[in-house]
Design an enzyme around this catalytic site. Sequence first.
Site, PDB file in Angstrom:
ATOM      1  N   CYS A  64       0.861  -1.186   0.000  1.00  0.00           N
ATOM      2  CA  CYS A  64       0.000   0.000   0.000  1.00  0.00           C
ATOM      3  C   CYS A  64       0.896   1.235   0.000  1.00  0.00           C
ATOM      4  O   CYS A  64       1.690   1.422   0.936  1.00  0.00           O
ATOM      5  CB  CYS A  64      -0.870  -0.015   1.259  1.00  0.00           C
ATOM      6  SG  CYS A  64      -1.878   1.458   1.468  1.00  0.00           S
ATOM      7  N   CYS A 105      -0.898   3.445  -6.508  1.00  0.00           N
ATOM      8  CA  CYS A 105      -1.800   2.830  -5.519  1.00  0.00           C
ATOM      9  C   CYS A 105      -1.971   1.401  -5.997  1.00  0.00           C
ATOM     10  O   CYS A 105      -2.217   1.170  -7.193  1.00  0.00           O
ATOM     11  CB  CYS A 105      -3.146   3.549  -5.492  1.00  0.00           C
ATOM     12  SG  CYS A 105      -4.430   2.637  -4.588  1.00  0.00           S
TER      13      CYS A 105
HETATM   14  N1  DGL Z   1      -3.974   0.311  -2.010  1.00  0.00           N
HETATM   15  C1  DGL Z   1      -3.651   1.509  -1.332  1.00  0.00           C
HETATM   16  C2  DGL Z   1      -2.432   2.203  -1.906  1.00  0.00           C
HETATM   17  O1  DGL Z   1      -1.583   1.570  -2.511  1.00  0.00           O
HETATM   18  C3  DGL Z   1      -4.664   2.456  -0.833  1.00  0.00           C
HETATM   19  C4  DGL Z   1      -6.106   2.407  -1.169  1.00  0.00           C
HETATM   20  C5  DGL Z   1      -6.918   3.178  -0.133  1.00  0.00           C
HETATM   21  O2  DGL Z   1      -7.142   2.610   0.931  1.00  0.00           O
HETATM   22  O3  DGL Z   1      -7.274   4.324  -0.377  1.00  0.00           O
HETATM   23  O4  DGL Z   1      -2.256   3.382  -1.749  1.00  0.00           O
END
Ligand code: DGL
Length: 261
Positions: free
Chosen positions: A75, A189
């Site tokens: 993330c 993301c």
């Molecule tokens: N998958 C996450 C990232 O790489 C974040 C998604 C979220 O919770 O807004 O930033």
Amino acid sequence: MTGAAPVLVFDSGVGGLSVVRRIRALLPSLPIVYAADDVAFPYGDLAEPVLVERCRSLIGDLVAAHDPRAVVIACNTASTLVLSPLRAALTIPVVGTVPAIKPAAQVTRTGLVSVLATPGTVKRDYTFDLIRRFAPDTAITLVGARHLAGLAERFLAGEPLDEAALLREIAPCFVEKDGARTDVVVLACTHFPLLEDALRRIAPWPVTWLDPAPAIARRLAEVLGEEGACGPASADGTPVDLALASSGRDLTWLTARFSDR
Ligand code: DGL
């Protein structure tokens, strides 16, 4: 799951599966515990101290429960804040996911690069610092997409993709300046690569979409060394050995749906 210690892969939701598929491809026999903090999803709008504290405590509990050999924070939004405190608190390696700004600056031919991320990631010092260090001469457009991670969640859950909404989210990435056009979009993301086919289809013009997941898998392999190749390959071909959600929700559907994405 085999007796070997797993790797813990953590995200706010299903986005980290875009990283899992690359880890699986590179280290097929590595047991993987996937954890999604679906209670706090999306992380993109969470206040920084709340996010840091939440990740520190959840990941601390997951490490105590599963005794992993390494943690992958799949993330960007969390990694830009929690890598240092986690590395200080844990004795196992912590591999993070941060915007692929350095490779983007190396790949662009027009000098126009967009970073497509959550609203959190585009306002972090961590991101500004990457730009200062690795892309000082590149024109970077930071795009904080508020609804894109949610679109990816719903798509992976089997709902039809709202392509008009998708186009609204990505449109600011496509910049034309002095006769030049954006030619690289960083998928900053982990949810976004799950939509890559649709992104390519609806993009106003073709660009290179940079997904950092292969590099994260390679980094994990490097960190684990010989240990990464332990045991027989997962017999049933499932992407993760165990999938957990902070809500307690059953995530088995997630592994089933993911295999055909
Ligand atoms: N998958 C996450 C990232 O790489 C974040 C998604 C979220 O919770 O807004 O930033």
